[in-house]
Design a protein around this motif. Structure first.
Motif, PDB file in Angstrom:
ATOM      1  N   ALA A  17      -2.124   2.806 -52.902  1.00 41.52           N
ATOM      2  CA  ALA A  17      -3.354   2.855 -52.104  1.00 41.52           C
ATOM      3  C   ALA A  17      -4.437   3.338 -53.064  1.00 41.52           C
ATOM      4  O   ALA A  17      -4.118   3.907 -54.111  1.00 41.52           O
ATOM      5  N   PRO A  18      -5.715   3.117 -52.762  1.00 43.98           N
ATOM      6  CA  PRO A  18      -6.766   3.618 -53.661  1.00 43.98           C
ATOM      7  C   PRO A  18      -6.637   5.136 -53.843  1.00 43.98           C
ATOM      8  O   PRO A  18      -6.803   5.899 -52.887  1.00 43.98           O
ATOM      9  N   LEU A  19      -6.338   5.555 -55.064  1.00 45.80           N
ATOM     10  CA  LEU A  19      -5.986   6.957 -55.289  1.00 45.80           C
ATOM     11  C   LEU A  19      -7.187   7.878 -55.437  1.00 45.80           C
ATOM     12  O   LEU A  19      -7.155   9.013 -54.964  1.00 45.80           O
ATOM     13  N   ILE A  20      -8.228   7.436 -56.109  1.00 47.59           N
ATOM     14  CA  ILE A  20      -9.360   8.334 -56.363  1.00 47.59           C
ATOM     15  C   ILE A  20      -9.975   8.841 -55.062  1.00 47.59           C
ATOM     16  O   ILE A  20     -10.168  10.065 -54.907  1.00 47.59           O
ATOM     17  N   PRO A  21     -10.308   7.985 -54.084  1.00 48.73           N
ATOM     18  CA  PRO A  21     -10.877   8.530 -52.848  1.00 48.73           C
ATOM     19  C   PRO A  21      -9.902   9.401 -52.070  1.00 48.73           C
ATOM     20  O   PRO A  21     -10.302  10.421 -51.495  1.00 48.73           O
ATOM     21  N   MET A  22      -8.630   9.027 -52.057  1.00 50.99           N
ATOM     22  CA  MET A  22      -7.648   9.806 -51.310  1.00 50.99           C
ATOM     23  C   MET A  22      -7.474  11.195 -51.916  1.00 50.99           C
ATOM     24  O   MET A  22      -7.527  12.214 -51.221  1.00 50.99           O
ATOM     25  N   LEU A  23      -7.285  11.244 -53.231  1.00 50.25           N
ATOM     26  CA  LEU A  23      -7.100  12.537 -53.887  1.00 50.25           C
ATOM     27  C   LEU A  23      -8.378  13.363 -53.865  1.00 50.25           C
ATOM     28  O   LEU A  23      -8.337  14.588 -53.709  1.00 50.25           O
ATOM     29  N   GLY A  24      -9.518  12.703 -54.020  1.00 51.34           N
ATOM     30  CA  GLY A  24     -10.787  13.408 -53.958  1.00 51.34           C
ATOM     31  C   GLY A  24     -11.009  14.061 -52.607  1.00 51.34           C
ATOM     32  O   GLY A  24     -11.542  15.182 -52.508  1.00 51.34           O
ATOM     33  N   ARG A  25     -10.595  13.360 -51.558  1.00 57.32           N
ATOM     34  CA  ARG A  25     -10.731  13.910 -50.207  1.00 57.32           C
ATOM     35  C   ARG A  25      -9.882  15.162 -50.045  1.00 57.32           C
ATOM     36  O   ARG A  25     -10.325  16.166 -49.468  1.00 57.32           O
ATOM     37  N   LEU A  26      -8.673  15.129 -50.579  1.00 52.69           N
ATOM     38  CA  LEU A  26      -7.798  16.300 -50.484  1.00 52.69           C
ATOM     39  C   LEU A  26      -8.356  17.471 -51.284  1.00 52.69           C
ATOM     40  O   LEU A  26      -8.330  18.625 -50.832  1.00 52.69           O
ATOM     41  N   ARG A  27      -8.869  17.192 -52.479  1.00 53.04           N
ATOM     42  CA  ARG A  27      -9.446  18.274 -53.289  1.00 53.04           C
ATOM     43  C   ARG A  27     -10.676  18.869 -52.605  1.00 53.04           C
ATOM     44  O   ARG A  27     -10.906  20.084 -52.673  1.00 53.04           O
ATOM     45  N   ALA A  28     -11.461  18.022 -51.960  1.00 50.38           N
ATOM     46  CA  ALA A  28     -12.653  18.510 -51.257  1.00 50.38           C
ATOM     47  C   ALA A  28     -12.281  19.453 -50.114  1.00 50.38           C
ATOM     48  O   ALA A  28     -13.089  20.292 -49.706  1.00 50.38           O
ATOM     49  N   GLN A  29     -11.042  19.313 -49.622  1.00 52.94           N
ATOM     50  CA  GLN A  29     -10.559  20.193 -48.559  1.00 52.94           C
ATOM     51  C   GLN A  29      -9.913  21.462 -49.123  1.00 52.94           C
ATOM     52  O   GLN A  29      -9.364  22.267 -48.373  1.00 52.94           O
ATOM     53  N   GLY A  30      -9.964  21.609 -50.447  1.00 56.01           N
ATOM     54  CA  GLY A  30      -9.443  22.817 -51.078  1.00 56.01           C
ATOM     55  C   GLY A  30      -7.969  22.781 -51.412  1.00 56.01           C
ATOM     56  O   GLY A  30      -7.375  23.816 -51.750  1.00 56.01           O
ATOM     57  N   MET A  31      -7.359  21.584 -51.360  1.00 57.74           N
ATOM     58  CA  MET A  31      -5.930  21.475 -51.659  1.00 57.74           C
ATOM     59  C   MET A  31      -5.670  21.573 -53.161  1.00 57.74           C
ATOM     60  O   MET A  31      -6.438  21.049 -53.965  1.00 57.74           O
ATOM     61  N   ARG A  32      -4.571  22.244 -53.523  1.00 57.83           N
ATOM     62  CA  ARG A  32      -4.087  22.201 -54.894  1.00 57.83           C
ATOM     63  C   ARG A  32      -3.110  21.035 -54.983  1.00 57.83           C
ATOM     64  O   ARG A  32      -2.233  20.887 -54.123  1.00 57.83           O
ATOM     65  N   LEU A  33      -3.246  20.234 -56.030  1.00 58.27           N
ATOM     66  CA  LEU A  33      -2.493  18.989 -56.120  1.00 58.27           C
ATOM     67  C   LEU A  33      -1.599  18.961 -57.348  1.00 58.27           C
ATOM     68  O   LEU A  33      -1.973  19.455 -58.417  1.00 58.27           O
ATOM     69  N   GLY A  34      -0.423  18.347 -57.200  1.00 59.34           N
ATOM     70  CA  GLY A  34       0.492  18.229 -58.325  1.00 59.34           C
ATOM     71  C   GLY A  34       1.310  16.958 -58.259  1.00 59.34           C
ATOM     72  O   GLY A  34       1.405  16.311 -57.216  1.00 59.34           O
ATOM     73  N   VAL A  35       1.893  16.605 -59.411  1.00 60.24           N
ATOM     74  CA  VAL A  35       2.808  15.468 -59.524  1.00 60.24           C
ATOM     75  C   VAL A  35       4.111  15.969 -60.115  1.00 60.24           C
ATOM     76  O   VAL A  35       4.101  16.656 -61.143  1.00 60.24           O
ATOM     77  N   VAL A  36       5.225  15.626 -59.479  1.00 57.92           N
ATOM     78  CA  VAL A  36       6.549  15.958 -60.008  1.00 57.92           C
ATOM     79  C   VAL A  36       7.362  14.672 -60.031  1.00 57.92           C
ATOM     80  O   VAL A  36       7.530  14.011 -59.015  1.00 57.92           O
ATOM     81  N   THR A  37       7.844  14.306 -61.204  1.00 54.10           N
ATOM     82  CA  THR A  37       8.500  13.015 -61.381  1.00 54.10           C
ATOM     83  C   THR A  37       9.743  13.153 -62.237  1.00 54.10           C
ATOM     84  O   THR A  37       9.819  14.049 -63.091  1.00 54.10           O
ATOM     85  N   ASN A  38      10.689  12.249 -62.029  1.00 51.83           N
ATOM     86  CA  ASN A  38      11.860  12.189 -62.901  1.00 51.83           C
ATOM     87  C   ASN A  38      11.599  11.326 -64.122  1.00 51.83           C
ATOM     88  O   ASN A  38      12.487  11.141 -64.956  1.00 51.83           O
ATOM     89  N   ASP A  39      10.394  10.790 -64.248  1.00 51.33           N
ATOM     90  CA  ASP A  39       9.939  10.164 -65.482  1.00 51.33           C
ATOM     91  C   ASP A  39       9.689  11.279 -66.500  1.00 51.33           C
ATOM     92  O   ASP A  39       9.634  12.464 -66.141  1.00 51.33           O
ATOM     93  N   ALA A  40       9.534  10.921 -67.770  1.00 47.97           N
ATOM     94  CA  ALA A  40       9.124  11.912 -68.765  1.00 47.97           C
ATOM     95  C   ALA A  40       7.657  12.268 -68.551  1.00 47.97           C
ATOM     96  O   ALA A  40       6.871  11.467 -68.018  1.00 47.97           O
ATOM     97  N   GLU A  41       7.267  13.461 -68.964  1.00 43.74           N
ATOM     98  CA  GLU A  41       5.904  13.916 -68.705  1.00 43.74           C
ATOM     99  C   GLU A  41       4.859  13.080 -69.436  1.00 43.74           C
ATOM    100  O   GLU A  41       3.801  12.759 -68.881  1.00 43.74           O
ATOM    101  N   SER A  42       5.137  12.696 -70.688  1.00 47.53           N
ATOM    102  CA  SER A  42       4.129  11.979 -71.470  1.00 47.53           C
ATOM    103  C   SER A  42       3.746  10.637 -70.849  1.00 47.53           C
ATOM    104  O   SER A  42       2.554  10.376 -70.633  1.00 47.53           O
TER     105      SER A  42
END
Length: 234
Positions: A100-125
């Protein structure tokens, strides 16, 4: 509050992103030999004809190390380190298709004061490379891969590390993911669990473990707002 996201199958559509890429990688590992590439494909539960994955394919939720372990018996002379390095370098360049369009979705959550993270079984790089290409890496407070020092899902180490870094009670964190690995890790960490259907897991796979199962991650802000209204009304 905080929101944690899995990457592949959650922020990015799994089928659209990894179907064709996997076929190309296996053919390169096979030195262009299609018969040998098909043997590698069967070892990791990939079908060349449909560009799809078996439900137990390690590519779905496994770490690069687990994928390499399946391939190494068919790649004599290749070391685990060399194979994982090659896979990570290739994965970093794989075109990512946003669920889904990520920038508006994540921006909306940050505007609400949410702390955001990504956790993946991929390598970090490569995970950071994918998020950078999508223009969203700077919207996250925390990014961890299987090699970041916190373990891999379904163990809860990555999730607990996020809560600790952000100073959050795990009960105040939503974990959003497309696999049972994600849901099990969140349950072990004491976090709320949100499933999405842009990976390979079905509704039935996730519904017994998740608080709700959404069609895609773009629906998350509206669902969260509905929850807030319900709690306020109560």
């Amino acid at each position: 509050m905080g929101v944690l996201f899995d990457k592949d199958g959650t922020l990015f559509d799994f089928h659209a992103t990894w179907g064709a890429w996997t076929g190309g990688l296996l053919l390169r590992l096979a030195g262009g030999d299609h018969a040998r590439a098909d043997i590698l494909a069967r070892a990791v539960g990939y079908c060349y004809q449909t560009r799809s994955f078996a439900s137990d394919s390690p590519i779905i939720a496994g770490t690069p190390g687990e994928i390499a372990e399946c391939l190494l018996p068919y790649l004599p002379g290749t070391t685990p380190f060399a194979l994982i390095t090659r896979m990570n370098a290739s994965a970093a360049t794989a075109p990512q298709v946003e669920a889904a369009p990520l920038i508006p979705m994540l921006g909306r959550l940050r505007a609400q004061g949410m702390r955001l993270g990504v956790v993946t079984n991929d390598a970090e790089s490569p995970a950071r490379a994918h998020l950078q290409k999508a223009g969203v890496a700077d919207l996250f407070d925390f990014i961890a891969g299987f090699d970041s020092g916190f373990g891999a899902k379904p163990q809860p180490g990555q999730l607990i590390a996020f809560a600790d870094r952000m100073g959050l009670d795990p009960a105040d964190v939503l974990m959003v993911g497309d696999s049972r690995h994600d849901m099990l890790a969140a349950r072990a960490a004491g976090m709320r669990r949100i499933g999405v259907l842009t990976g390979l897991a079905t509704y039935d796979d996730l519904s017994s473990l998740a608080e709700v199962v959404l069609d895609h991650v773009g629906l998350l802000p509206a669902w969260m707002n509905d929850q807030t209204k319900t709690e306020t009304a109560a």
